[in-house]
Motif scaffolding. Structure first.
Motif, short mmCIF file in Angstrom:
data_model
loop_
_atom_site.label_atom_id
_atom_site.label_comp_id
_atom_site.label_asym_id
_atom_site.label_seq_id
_atom_site.Cartn_x
_atom_site.Cartn_y
_atom_site.Cartn_z
N ASN A 130 41.59 53.05 39.72
CA ASN A 130 42.28 53.55 38.52
C ASN A 130 43.56 52.76 38.26
O ASN A 130 44.50 53.28 37.66
N ASP A 131 43.58 51.51 38.70
CA ASP A 131 44.77 50.65 38.59
C ASP A 131 45.98 51.24 39.30
O ASP A 131 47.12 50.98 38.92
N ASN A 132 45.73 52.03 40.31
CA ASN A 132 46.81 52.61 41.11
C ASN A 132 47.07 51.74 42.33
O ASN A 132 46.15 51.18 42.92
#
Length: 237
Positions: A130-132
């Motif tokens: 999640n682009d985390n």
């Protein structure tokens, strides 16, 4: 893999304060630095404060930081700059003992609960689905995992120095740059630019006639960076 709450990359002024702030709030924190003998290592002109910066040191101190306390413990000379102008632009500057400053700050870091120190070069960021952010990878392939990563690499990230017309990769003279993290940030869409700093040439004191120079003394009336009076101990200037 090693797991932490917060990872701070780079052990200069900003990195030391970020790591201490995180650990003091109870987060399991890791501070990575290229060389643990160079934590809080100041440049060729070791000083704290000065025009545009002294108020930041006061603010960091008010928030519980260490830079003001350590500067007040390790100064070799203090002066308030811009005295000829109005009080709004007065700036406290301390020339510091760079070795003693590093030793004092390193001792604070080593004695801080919830803070771990590791010698490593971070070369890549670990990003989740999640682009985390999920951590960093070191030059030797070790993955340090955390949901928060603070990057405070200063001049070392893909650093380059110039001596005359010749250049070489370096974080500063005699120290290797941090390579890999710049490319990792670019691959994630970050734009990177260079910040140029300048170093005055070294002068051999044997070639200088000091009798023809004017001595600039430190201020007799001492000012302090920290609000904590326990650190207001005068030193010889």
């Amino acid at each position: 893999d090693e797991y932490y709450d917060v990872i701070v990359v780079g052990g200069g002024h900003a990195g030391c304060e970020a790591a201490l702030a995180s650990a003091r709030l109870g987060a399991n924190t890791l501070l990575l630095n290229l060389n643990l003998d160079r934590l809080a290592w100041q440049p060729c002109n070791p000083a704290v404060g000065g025009a545009g910066k002294s108020q930041l040191v006061h603010e960091v101190d008010a928030l519980g930081g260490e830079i003001g306390k350590v500067a007040d413990k390790t100064y070799v000379q203090k002066r308030v700059l811009n005295r000829s102008k109005g009080p709004a632009v007065w700036s406290l500057r301390a020339q510091t003992d760079k070795r003693l400053y590093s030793m004092e700050m390193t001792q604070v870091l080593e004695n801080c609960p919830s803070l771990s120190l590791r010698e490593a070069m971070a070369v890549d960021l670990v990003v989740g689905p999640n682009d985390n952010i999920e951590g960093v990878v070191s030059h030797f392939g070790i993955t340090f995992r955390a949901p928060s990563v603070v990057v405070t690499t200063g001049t070392f990230m893909n650093g380059k120095i110039w001596v005359g017309k010749q250049s070489a990769p370096a974080g500063r003279a005699g120290e290797a740059p941090s390579v890999g993290l710049t490319e990792s940030l670019r691959s994630l869409g970050f734009e990177t630019e260079r910040l140029k700093t300048g170093t005055p040439p070294r002068v051999d004191r044997r070639t200088v006639d000091f009798s023809k120079l004017e001595e600039q003394m430190g201020d007799e009336e001492l000012k302090w960076f920290t609000f904590d009076s326990r650190y207001h101990i005068p030193r010889e200037q």
